[in-house]
Design a protein around this motif. Structure first.
Motif, mmCIF file in Angstrom:
data_model
loop_
_atom_site.group_PDB
_atom_site.id
_atom_site.type_symbol
_atom_site.label_atom_id
_atom_site.label_comp_id
_atom_site.label_asym_id
_atom_site.label_seq_id
_atom_site.Cartn_x
_atom_site.Cartn_y
_atom_site.Cartn_z
ATOM 1 N N VAL A 1 14.569 -4.643 18.267
ATOM 2 C CA VAL A 1 14.635 -4.681 16.804
ATOM 3 C C VAL A 1 14.277 -3.317 16.239
ATOM 4 N N ASN A 2 15.151 -2.796 15.398
ATOM 5 C CA ASN A 2 14.800 -1.563 14.703
ATOM 6 C C ASN A 2 14.102 -1.953 13.409
ATOM 7 N N ALA A 3 12.777 -1.966 13.450
ATOM 8 C CA ALA A 3 12.008 -2.438 12.295
ATOM 9 C C ALA A 3 11.699 -1.293 11.343
ATOM 10 N N GLY A 4 12.520 -0.260 11.388
ATOM 11 C CA GLY A 4 12.289 0.896 10.520
ATOM 12 C C GLY A 4 11.840 2.078 11.349
ATOM 13 N N THR A 5 11.896 3.250 10.752
ATOM 14 C CA THR A 5 11.542 4.473 11.452
ATOM 15 C C THR A 5 10.141 4.909 11.043
ATOM 16 N N ALA A 38 18.195 6.578 7.496
ATOM 17 C CA ALA A 38 17.025 7.037 8.248
ATOM 18 C C ALA A 38 17.409 7.610 9.607
ATOM 19 N N LEU A 66 12.365 -5.636 2.691
ATOM 20 C CA LEU A 66 11.774 -4.624 3.573
ATOM 21 C C LEU A 66 10.493 -5.149 4.206
ATOM 22 N N LEU A 122 11.654 -8.872 6.312
ATOM 23 C CA LEU A 122 12.627 -8.954 7.405
ATOM 24 C C LEU A 122 12.432 -7.834 8.405
ATOM 25 N N LYS A 123 12.477 -8.193 9.678
ATOM 26 C CA LYS A 123 12.416 -7.176 10.717
ATOM 27 C C LYS A 123 13.690 -7.187 11.551
ATOM 28 N N ASP A 124 14.460 -8.220 11.413
ATOM 29 C CA ASP A 124 15.640 -8.360 12.242
ATOM 30 C C ASP A 124 16.859 -7.827 11.486
ATOM 31 N N PRO A 125 17.444 -6.735 11.981
ATOM 32 C CA PRO A 125 18.584 -6.141 11.258
ATOM 33 C C PRO A 125 19.710 -7.132 10.997
ATOM 34 N N TYR A 140 19.313 -8.281 7.471
ATOM 35 C CA TYR A 140 19.183 -7.285 6.407
ATOM 36 C C TYR A 140 20.206 -7.505 5.305
ATOM 37 N N SER A 154 18.608 1.998 6.641
ATOM 38 C CA SER A 154 18.366 2.240 8.067
ATOM 39 C C SER A 154 19.386 3.236 8.620
ATOM 40 N N THR A 185 15.766 10.814 12.486
ATOM 41 C CA THR A 185 15.203 10.264 13.701
ATOM 42 C C THR A 185 15.589 11.151 14.869
ATOM 43 N N TRP A 196 12.900 2.400 17.269
ATOM 44 C CA TRP A 196 14.041 2.987 16.569
ATOM 45 C C TRP A 196 14.754 4.012 17.442
#
Lengths: 447, 316
Positions: A81-85, B269, B249, B252-255, B258, B266, B273, A58
């Motif tokens: 891939v941004n798989a979440g923070t 978030a 959530l 899927l990992k590929d934005p 989404y 995201s 960060t 991220w």
């Protein structure tokens, strides 16, 4: 397979036991003999051959790095891939590892969470790639972080967060308050500020596990001792007492703004002068510049206040590394990318985009130290950060299940911020809950 | 329900209009106040007013906040405008930020809704009709299973579903979101209840006597009568799919795949960060754009929906 390589999410654990049998949960057990040395020639060959690697991260500055890396090695594709923070990604990673499908080749993992993956053998030991030789390149905090208290090198440090005190100079000047150099002075400054302006607070804190552990680190407390699966948790040492004595007074006298970090309200407080200081990692300037635009020029950086007058001890807060999950494919290519991003040309690219380095050469370079921050009224803040990075004690360890421990911080220590419980009692119940969980997970946890 | 008697050849079979066709006629001892003119109660009016206010304040806040810049959000009072009116800039920036990924998320959401909610509604109509109008062994067992399934929250099934799908290699594809969305136990139950009330068995018999096959009977006789129920189920499944968060959530990992809910999260978030850019103004504007289609759907389908809700409440 040892029991301790069970996962973190309780829900998932249940599912694992139900669906897959306990052995399929957690680390890899495919008998991969570790320590096959991979020579630089092998890595070069992989780069020539090309292929695709998936990187879960991220960190925003990696985008440019991935693009440059692809340019330099045609035939290599980096799927960033941004798989979440933070936690979101750890959950996703744990799910993928449990399912043994869709595990990325490279994953961003924060130092505090490293132990969890390293101990359960879910990460490739990079010593096989010769990463052990890179130890001199990184400052002590981050390097200690990627070792995760074990024998191997489980990741390469990407950034670091040596702590400093960010303070709103405009507010301090307005009320004629001195910038505190010790935590005792900090407490006085907090009182003065409240007297001068009932709406303003020295800082906001509603209980944050990362902050609390960093403060304990600086105060000389070493609550966690980890030796393989033998763990000790003890929050009753002198260092912990030093920290709680001061912080308890801040809580009791209502000197802390009841605002949770990273919320909209928190950004607002940083902007309008009601939250006057912030003790946090050196990665913060980028966030201030983008999230608190309206206070540009008000803020400055000072060294982290000390527990002893004239002392020079700091701690790390935040920061992360890039690791190779054991179940990922294409290890040589993945390592090539990690090395490029965190030890090679990528470092400069990332610094240019506002990341904070973990590499000593960059921390000490004149160019870096002479960088003036317009946001801080032209102050050369990196000097302070670099000094802080060099004064981080490197004997701190996190729990091998720190992610879980941090998730219950608010139910235990957090009570001290909102009720009659004291911080000491809060830490004690955190300790008990952490010991209990650790034993359930198959660690041998003592107090 | 007053159903016009139709024969299969009559093409103008339309759904009974709800407003006039199904006003509940409750027997009350009080004479002066007919159901058409109920007595006014100050207390109830005030209470409903409060509930209305409670529901509308977040929407008002959202609409007002969408007109503020990132600085404006932190500088001004939440329920009033900031000096900068930045709504148009916010909207254009929402659609251009991150190389216009918002549009992609919007299209993804539409895809999931059209296939997921559309499919779920279609399956619920078929199943509900069959369970209501055909007698077969095991009906009661099916009923028990459906009622049981209504009680299981989708969130609880997300992780097992993930493990199952990853075995099939379907995770991180749109199918991972669409396939679980196709099943709506609540929709099935609703259709079942509705179908048993709305379709007179005599009508089906008439159609069969006129020589229509089962399929034709369903599409030409039953379906028009089921319209209000279908719209109700469609709205429910649409809202559920549109707001679906936990399932994508996990899956899927590929934005690039989404839906809006994940995408906006995201962006949100980013503010938490290290080195991320806080874009609360885009999150707020994006949220406003996200709920507009839902509001539109409710307003447009209101007529059918109301009659659908009251279905079966009165014996005719």
């Amino acid at each position: 397979m040892p029991k301790h390589s069970r996962r973190l999410l309780r829900a998932l654990g249940l599912v694992c036991t139900l669906a897959l049998g306990a052995t399929a949960c957690g680390g890899s057990d495919d008998g991969d003999p570790d320590q096959k040395a991979v020579s630089p020639a092998d890595v070069q060959a992989a780069l020539k051959k090309g292929g695709t690697i998936t990187v879960w991260a991220w960190e925003p500055t990696l985008e440019q790095v991935a693009t440059d890396f692809e340019k330099e090695h045609p035939g290599v594709k980096v799927e960033l891939v941004n798989a979440g923070t933070n936690n979101d990604q750890y959950t996703a990673l744990q799910n993928a590892i449990s399912a043994k499908k869709g595990v990325p080749d490279v994953a961003q993992i924060e130092y505090y969470a490293m132990g969890q993956y390293a101990l359960t053998k879910q990460l490739t030991d990079l010593k096989a790639f010769g990463a052990g030789k890179l130890s001199a390149q990184y400052s002590p905090g981050p390097w200690n972080g990627v070792r995760a208290g074990g024998e191997g090198v489980y990741a390469l440090p990407m950034d670091s967060g040596p702590m400093a005190l960010f303070y709103n100079k405009t507010v301090f000047d307005k009320h004629g308050i001195e910038v505190p150099t010790t935590w005792a002075e900090y407490l006085d400054a907090a009182r003065e500020l409240r007297k001068a302006d009932p709406k303003a607070y020295i800082t906001a804190d509603t209980g944050d596990a990362g902050f609390a552990t960093s403060m304990l680190w600086q105060a000389g407390s070493r609550p966690y001792t980890v030796d393989g699966t033998e763990v000790k948790i003890d929050f009753s040492d002198q260092g912990a007492k030093t920290f709680t004595d001061t912080w308890q007074q801040l809580i009791d006298e209502k000197l802390l703004a009841p605002v949770t970090s990273w919320t909209d309200e928190w950004y607002k407080g940083l902007g309008d002068g009601t939250i006057a200081t912030l003790a946090t990692g050196a990665w913060m300037p980028a966030n201030l510049a983008s999230g608190v635009k309206n206070a540009a020029g008000d803020w400055r950086v000072a060294p982290l206040p000390q527990w002893k007058t004239g002392g020079k001890t700091s701690a790390e807060n935040g920061g992360s590394a890039l690791a190779l999950p054991e179940l990922g494919d294409n290890e040589a290519l993945a390592y090539a990318f990690v090395e490029y991003a965190n030890a090679g040309k990528g470092v400069q690219t990332r610094l240019g985009n506002g990341a904070f380095p973990a590499t000593t050469a960059d921390l000490q370079s004149t160019k870096f130290q002479e960088t003036a921050f317009p946001y801080f009224g032209g102050q050369k803040a990196n000097k302070i950060f670099a000094e802080s990075a060099a004064s981080v004690p490197d004997d701190w360890s996190y729990l091998p299940y720190q992610v879980y421990a941090n998730s219950i911080f608010n139910d235990t220590v957090g009570k001290a911020y909102v009720s009659g419980t004291t911080l000491t009692e809060g830490l004690r119940s955190w300790q008990e809950a952490s010991v209990k969980y650790g034993n359930e997970q198959g660690f041998t946890v003592g107090k | 329900m007053t159903s016009p008697v139709v024969t299969v050849s009559d093409r103008s079979a339309t759904a009974p209009s709800g407003a006039s066709g199904s006003t509940p006629r409750l027997r009350t001892p009080r004479r002066r106040h007919s159901p058409g003119r109920p007595r006014r109660s100050v207390l109830l009016t005030v209470l409903t007013g409060l509930v209305l206010l409670y529901s509308l304040v977040p929407l008002v806040w959202l609409a007002i906040s969408a007109t503020k810049t990132q600085e404006g959000l932190s500088r001004s009072f939440g329920l009033w405008f900031d000096s900068d009116f930045a709504l148009w800039e916010n909207i254009s920036e929402t659609f251009t930020y991150n190389d216009g990924v918002f549009t992609r998320w919007l299209l993804n959401t539409l895809l999931y809704v059209v296939l997921g909610a559309g499919g779920a509604t279609f399956l619920a109509v078929l199943g509900g009709y069959a369970l209501a109008k055909f007698d077969f062994p095991g009906r009661r067992a099916v009923f028990a299973v459906v009622i049981g399934a209504v009680a299981v929250p989708g969130t609880a099934l997300a992780v097992p579903t993930f493990l199952m799908f990853s075995e099939m290699g379907l995770t991180n594809t749109p199918w991972a979101v669409i396939i679980p969305s196709l099943i709506s136990p609540f929709g099935l139950y609703l259709m079942w209840v509705f179908a048993s009330e709305a379709i007179p068995t005599e009508l089906m018999e008439a159609a069969r006597i006129d020589g229509a096959g089962e399929v034709r009977t369903f599409f030409r006789v039953a379906l028009p009568l089921l319209a209000p129920g279908i719209v109700t189920v469609l709205l429910f499944t649409m809202v559920a799919t549109w707001n679906n968060y936990f399932l994508p959530l996990v899956m899927l990992k590929d934005p690039d795949w989404y839906p809006l809910t994940l995408g906006l999260n995201s962006w949100n978030a980013q503010a938490a960060t290290a080195g991320g850019e806080a874009v609360f103004n885009l999150v707020v504007t994006g949220s406003l754009i996200t709920i507009l289609p839902l509001i539109a759907a409710f307003l447009l389908l209101q007529k059918y929906w109301q009659s659908g809700l009251a279905a079966g409440s009165v014996k005719e």
